[in-house]
Scaffold this motif. Structure first.
Motif, PDB file in Angstrom:
ATOM      1  N   PRO A   1       0.808  -1.224   0.000  1.00 57.15           N
ATOM      2  CA  PRO A   1       0.000   0.000   0.000  1.00 57.15           C
ATOM      3  C   PRO A   1       0.841   1.275   0.000  1.00 57.15           C
ATOM      4  O   PRO A   1       1.973   1.297   0.457  1.00 57.15           O
ATOM      5  CB  PRO A   1      -0.808  -0.115   1.291  1.00 57.15           C
ATOM      6  CG  PRO A   1       0.062  -0.911   2.193  1.00 57.15           C
ATOM      7  CD  PRO A   1       0.795  -1.874   1.306  1.00 57.15           C
TER       8      PRO A   1
ATOM      9  N   ILE B   1      -8.459   4.482  -4.514  1.00 57.70           N
ATOM     10  CA  ILE B   1      -7.863   5.191  -3.382  1.00 57.70           C
ATOM     11  C   ILE B   1      -8.938   5.318  -2.313  1.00 57.70           C
ATOM     12  O   ILE B   1     -10.028   5.824  -2.570  1.00 57.70           O
ATOM     13  CB  ILE B   1      -7.342   6.573  -3.810  1.00 57.70           C
ATOM     14  CG1 ILE B   1      -6.223   6.401  -4.839  1.00 57.70           C
ATOM     15  CG2 ILE B   1      -6.860   7.364  -2.599  1.00 57.70           C
ATOM     16  CD1 ILE B   1      -5.722   7.691  -5.427  1.00 57.70           C
TER      17      ILE B   1
ATOM     18  N   PRO C   1      -0.780   2.779 -10.274  1.00 54.48           N
ATOM     19  CA  PRO C   1      -2.061   3.494 -10.410  1.00 54.48           C
ATOM     20  C   PRO C   1      -2.865   2.968 -11.591  1.00 54.48           C
ATOM     21  O   PRO C   1      -2.312   2.485 -12.566  1.00 54.48           O
ATOM     22  CB  PRO C   1      -1.635   4.941 -10.621  1.00 54.48           C
ATOM     23  CG  PRO C   1      -0.240   4.888 -11.091  1.00 54.48           C
ATOM     24  CD  PRO C   1       0.360   3.617 -10.569  1.00 54.48           C
TER      25      PRO C   1
ATOM     26  N   THR D   1      -7.166   0.051  -9.074  1.00 55.19           N
ATOM     27  CA  THR D   1      -6.556   0.333  -7.769  1.00 55.19           C
ATOM     28  C   THR D   1      -7.172   1.594  -7.183  1.00 55.19           C
ATOM     29  O   THR D   1      -6.649   2.690  -7.358  1.00 55.19           O
ATOM     30  CB  THR D   1      -5.029   0.493  -7.900  1.00 55.19           C
ATOM     31  OG1 THR D   1      -4.763   1.521  -8.841  1.00 55.19           O
ATOM     32  CG2 THR D   1      -4.362  -0.777  -8.343  1.00 55.19           C
TER      33      THR D   1
ATOM     34  N   GLN E   1      -3.873   3.772  -0.935  1.00 55.07           N
ATOM     35  CA  GLN E   1      -3.987   3.015  -2.181  1.00 55.07           C
ATOM     36  C   GLN E   1      -3.316   1.678  -1.938  1.00 55.07           C
ATOM     37  O   GLN E   1      -2.167   1.627  -1.506  1.00 55.07           O
ATOM     38  CB  GLN E   1      -3.315   3.765  -3.330  1.00 55.07           C
ATOM     39  CG  GLN E   1      -3.477   3.097  -4.661  1.00 55.07           C
ATOM     40  CD  GLN E   1      -2.904   3.945  -5.783  1.00 55.07           C
ATOM     41  OE1 GLN E   1      -2.655   5.123  -5.623  1.00 55.07           O
ATOM     42  NE2 GLN E   1      -2.698   3.318  -6.919  1.00 55.07           N
TER      43      GLN E   1
END
Length: 107
Positions: free
Chosen positions: A19, A48, A42, A46, A37
């Motif tokens: 994370p 947040i 990104p 994924t 996250q």
């Protein structure tokens, strides 16, 4: 933690997160997580997590962060700085000092 191979226990694949956690240092409350996250890559897969998300989703994201921090602590602080450092001295003491030496008696 990204790229660390996971283990299989009793035929079940184990999982570990890598994370990213954005922290804010509050003057009174200390470090507060404000965004998490669960993967370092990104993308749309994924998400947040934020404190305004559903309480159980936010709690689960914080649990994954603590779990990853615990794994790093156990490997670096505990295993490497405790057991593996001391092992060098124990083995060299047993190999180099005679059995009547006072330091040999401590081990």
């Amino acid at each position: 933690m990204d790229g660390v191979p996971t283990n299989v226990i009793r035929g079940k694949q184990q999982y570990i997160a890598a994370p990213l956690c954005l922290l804010y240092e509050h003057p009174d409350q200390g470090l507060i997580p404000i965004a998490i996250q669960l993967e370092q890559t990104p993308g749309l897969d994924t998400p947040i997590f934020l404190p305004k998300d559903p309480p159980l989703a936010w709690l689960l994201a914080k649990i994954w962060v603590r779990h990853s921090e615990f794994q790093v602590f156990q490997l670096l602080s505990h295993l490497l700085r405790t057991h593996l450092v001391v092992e060098v001295f124990c083995v060299s003491t047993l190999r180099q000092l005679p059995a009547v030496h006072p330091v040999y008696k401590v081990g």
